[in-house]
Design an enzyme around this catalytic site. Structure first.
Site, PDB file in Angstrom:
ATOM      1  N   ARG A   1      14.012  35.821  13.877  1.00 39.06           N
ATOM      2  CA  ARG A   1      13.147  34.837  13.215  1.00 39.06           C
ATOM      3  C   ARG A   1      12.211  35.477  12.185  1.00 39.06           C
ATOM      4  NH1 ARG A   1       9.833  32.837  16.772  1.00 39.06           N
ATOM      5  NH2 ARG A   1      10.780  33.262  18.794  1.00 39.06           N
TER       6      ARG A   1
ATOM      7  N   TYR B   1      12.674  11.555  -3.076  1.00 40.57           N
ATOM      8  CA  TYR B   1      13.757  11.907  -2.162  1.00 40.57           C
ATOM      9  C   TYR B   1      13.438  11.309  -0.785  1.00 40.57           C
ATOM     10  CZ  TYR B   1      16.721  14.345   1.032  1.00 40.57           C
ATOM     11  OH  TYR B   1      17.608  14.597   2.047  1.00 40.57           O
TER      12      TYR B   1
ATOM     13  N   ASP C   1       8.321  19.258  -6.604  1.00 37.40           N
ATOM     14  CA  ASP C   1       9.719  19.334  -6.185  1.00 37.40           C
ATOM     15  C   ASP C   1      10.548  19.115  -7.445  1.00 37.40           C
ATOM     16  OD1 ASP C   1      12.295  18.908  -5.352  1.00 37.40           O
ATOM     17  OD2 ASP C   1      11.784  17.556  -3.706  1.00 37.40           O
TER      18      ASP C   1
ATOM     19  N   LYS D   1      21.003  22.903  -3.583  1.00 37.77           N
ATOM     20  CA  LYS D   1      21.513  22.222  -4.779  1.00 37.77           C
ATOM     21  C   LYS D   1      21.893  23.240  -5.859  1.00 37.77           C
ATOM     22  CE  LYS D   1      20.076  18.764  -2.281  1.00 37.77           C
ATOM     23  NZ  LYS D   1      20.967  18.150  -1.306  1.00 37.77           N
TER      24      LYS D   1
END
Ligand code: PLP
Length: 385
Positions: free
Chosen positions: A54, A106, A178, A203
């Protein structure tokens, strides 16, 4: 005269993953590290920098360095998805914090903000995407965070980042942008005044629809950044090694892919503006688009590969256009090399404010004529017009 201090350009540096060379071997790509834990040394000390999975891994650090370079950031953190990065930002806010966000954006992030608000953990005020007047009216002294998505899903309204930063900072708030639809090779949000720049790296940054990742970048570190990093570590949402490796491979061709997607999108938008089967083309690249001038300034003269079209006919006509496409994939997501088309209302669900005949298109790097022909034949079969 040779300038020995000349630094290669960003496209060169990114295509070479910052001229990566592995210590000891000279390998030009980072290794994939699957280990979940790391042994201590002979003195029983942690062999820095990693103790446990982690904490992160070398490939993720290299991918973060590449994004920081493009963003002009002091630091970037990569998460296992865009949503986990956005959720870490929401999670780090103090209880009862006031957030300002677009009414339409979004749907996953909007949903998350509304869930936190419904539990009384946040207060959210909304503005119409692109409207600085409404953004200013919703922001007040003590607002913790202003959230801007630009161009925003699925109508591609453009918000002026520099003006939004001025409003946010005037109220003592931080600005998060964003700009997933216009990756950092087009939009340098931190240079325009954003405090936190977010991208769903699933993306354009990844670019091949084979990795899920989210990037947060900042101009200045501090307690808020340490807190976000700790949330990533405790929740185990750091980007894993193989995914970071895929992301690095994808980013090497980012500049080429984006250039081609932008050119294709412009050709398609121009072809379908005023078309008999299309009521409206929503694309900031069109001079008739209300966001054109701001987009031109803040996205480096390019306009991205994302657009929407309102089909003439019924909601079923719009769904049929998606069904009848043979080159476009009828799939959600965006920013990949392959073009995608989706009926947004079906995907974002009942209750989300979206035009029932809106098709969202992610334009890829195929031959533009093939994409135009495919849409033409699908519109004709669906009886649009
Ligand atoms: N923000 C925008 C604008 C998006 O389009 C998406 C995903 O579609 C996200 C955030 C969430 O990113 P991810 O799907 O990587 O979790």
């Amino acid at each position: 005269m040779t300038d020995h201090n000349r630094k290669p350009s960003l496209p060169t540096r990114i295509s070479q993953a910052l001229h990566f060379e592995e210590d000891g071997t000279g390998a030009v790509t980072p290794a994939i590290q699957p280990a979940a834990t790391y042994a201590r040394d002979a003195d029983y000390a942690v062999q820095k920098p990693y103790f446990y999975r982690r904490d992160g891994n070398g490939a993720t650090v290299q991918a973060e360095a590449m994004i920081a370079e493009m963003e002009g950031a002091v630091e970037t953190l990569l998460f296992s998805s865009g949503m986990s990065a956005c959720t870490a930002v929401i999670e780090h806010l103090p209880a009862g914090a006031h957030v300002v966000a677009p009414k339409v954006m979004y749907h996953g992030v909007l949903d998350q903000l509304q869930r936190y608000a419904a539990k009384g953990r946040l207060e959210v005020s909304y503005y119409t995407a692109g409207s600085l007047d409404e953004l200013a009216a919703a922001t007040r002294d003590g607002t913790a965070l202003v959230w801007v998505e630009t161009p925003n899903n699925p109508n591609w309204e453009v918000t002026d980042i520099a003006a939004a930063a001025e409003i946010a900072h005037g109220a003592g708030a931080k600005l998060l942008t964003d700009c997933t639809a216009t990756p950092p090779c087009m939009t340098r949000a931190l240079d325009l005044g954003a405090d936190i720049s977010f991208h769903s790296a699933t993306k354009y940054l990844g670019g091949h629809s084979d990795v899920s990742a989210g990037a947060l970048s900042v101009r200045a570190t501090g307690d808020h950044w340490d807190d976000i990093a700790l949330i990533r570590k405790l929740q185990g949402t750091v980007l894993q090694s193989f995914d970071a490796w895929l992301l690095i491979r994808g980013m090497r061709t980012l500049y080429l892919r984006v250039e081609r997607a932008c050119a294709n999108a412009m050709a398609i938008a121009r072809h379908f503006e005023g078309h008999g089967g299309i009521e409206a083309v929503l694309y900031p690249g069109l001079p008739s688009d209300p966001g054109h001038a701001v987009a031109k300034r803040q996205t480096d003269g390019q306009f991205g590969g994302m657009m929407s079209m309102i089909v003439k006919g019924t909601e079923q006509t719009a769904i049929d256009v998606c069904r009848f496409c043979e080159v476009f994939y009828p799939a959600t997501s965006l920013g990949g090399v392959e073009s995608l088309i989706e009926h947004r209302k079906t995907v974002s669900g009942e209750g989300f404010p979206v035009h029932p005949r809106l098709l969202r298109l992610s334009i890829g790097i195929e031959d533009a004529d093939d994409l135009i022909y495919d849409l033409e034949q699908a519109l004709s079969r669906a009886g649009a017009g």
